[in-house]
Scaffold this active site. Structure first.
Site, PDB file in Angstrom:
ATOM      1  N   ASP A   9       9.427  34.583  30.777  1.00  0.00           N
ATOM      2  CA  ASP A   9       9.115  35.928  31.574  1.00  0.00           C
ATOM      3  C   ASP A   9       8.796  35.792  32.781  1.00  0.00           C
ATOM      4  OD1 ASP A   9       6.371  35.014  31.673  1.00  0.00           O
ATOM      5  OD2 ASP A   9       5.661  36.401  30.386  1.00  0.00           O
ATOM      6  N   CYS A  34       6.027  31.300  29.706  1.00  0.00           N
ATOM      7  CA  CYS A  34       5.281  32.506  30.169  1.00  0.00           C
ATOM      8  C   CYS A  34       4.136  32.269  30.895  1.00  0.00           C
ATOM      9  CB  CYS A  34       5.055  33.645  29.080  1.00  0.00           C
ATOM     10  SG  CYS A  34       3.742  32.791  27.788  1.00  0.00           S
ATOM     11  N   THR A  92       1.135  31.605  30.340  1.00  0.00           N
ATOM     12  CA  THR A  92       0.198  30.397  29.399  1.00  0.00           C
ATOM     13  C   THR A  92       0.936  29.885  28.338  1.00  0.00           C
ATOM     14  OG1 THR A  92      -0.422  32.204  27.710  1.00  0.00           O
ATOM     15  CG2 THR A  92      -1.922  31.718  29.629  1.00  0.00           C
ATOM     16  N   HIS A 134       6.264  14.568  14.983  1.00  0.00           N
ATOM     17  CA  HIS A 134       5.426  14.885  13.666  1.00  0.00           C
ATOM     18  C   HIS A 134       5.856  16.424  13.069  1.00  0.00           C
ATOM     19  CE1 HIS A 134       2.318  11.524  13.901  1.00  0.00           C
ATOM     20  NE2 HIS A 134       3.496  11.097  13.766  1.00  0.00           N
ATOM     21  N   HIS A 147       6.066  13.437   7.256  1.00  0.00           N
ATOM     22  CA  HIS A 147       6.201  14.509   7.909  1.00  0.00           C
ATOM     23  C   HIS A 147       7.101  15.478   7.360  1.00  0.00           C
ATOM     24  CE1 HIS A 147       3.257  12.556  10.576  1.00  0.00           C
ATOM     25  NE2 HIS A 147       4.377  11.559  10.735  1.00  0.00           N
TER      26      HIS A 147
END
Length: 150
Positions: free
Chosen positions: A7, A64, A66, A97, A132
């Site tokens: 964004d 974006c 954050t 993992h 995993h």
């Protein structure tokens, strides 16, 4: 092929990543946005997520402000394992993992230098498998409607 999307808050990071990929000869598909004009991050999260789970692209990178909102939106698409990273260890472990298929970062909280390093780590870290695999399979069960592991 790497799917890229952002964004307005992540436009600077994706622009730097595209330049980095161009210099390294890494193939990518840019799903936008193409400026710092305000847009809605779920639009671009869906485009990248669908390209990854649909097999058009192997992995994705979303940015974006954050990294949080765009990762939340991407993770709504079945089959996506999008992770926000903020350090080298996270960039490695989310692939090794957790078998993440989309890397998410924030243009307002991550420097370009760090973002390029996290990108390289993410793209060059193999999935470890072993113990995993069971946990990743559990994530798939959650994707398929399971709501607990009691």
């Amino acid at each position: 092929m790497i799917a890229l999307g952002c964004d307005h808050g992540g436009f600077n990071l994706i622009s730097a990543i595209k330049k980095h990929f161009d210099e390294q000869g890494i193939a990518y598909k840019d799903f936008g946005t193409y400026s710092e004009d305000s847009v809605d991050y779920p639009v671009y999260a869906c485009k990248v997520a669908n390209a990854v789970v649909g097999g058009e692209c192997e992995l994705g990178i979303l940015c974006c402000g954050t990294g949080i909102g765009i990762s939340m939106a991407a993770n709504k698409i079945k089959g996506v394992r999008a992770a926000v990273v903020s350090n080298d260890f996270g960039a490695e472990m989310t692939r090794r993992h957790n078998h993440a298929n989309i890397l998410c970062m924030g243009g307002r909280v991550t420097s370009v230098e760090d973002a390029l390093r996290y990108t390289d780590i993410f793209l060059n870290t193999p999935e470890e498998g072993g113990r995993h695999d069971k946990r990743v399979a559990m994530l798939t069960e959650l994707d398929n409607g399971r709501t607990s592991f009691d």
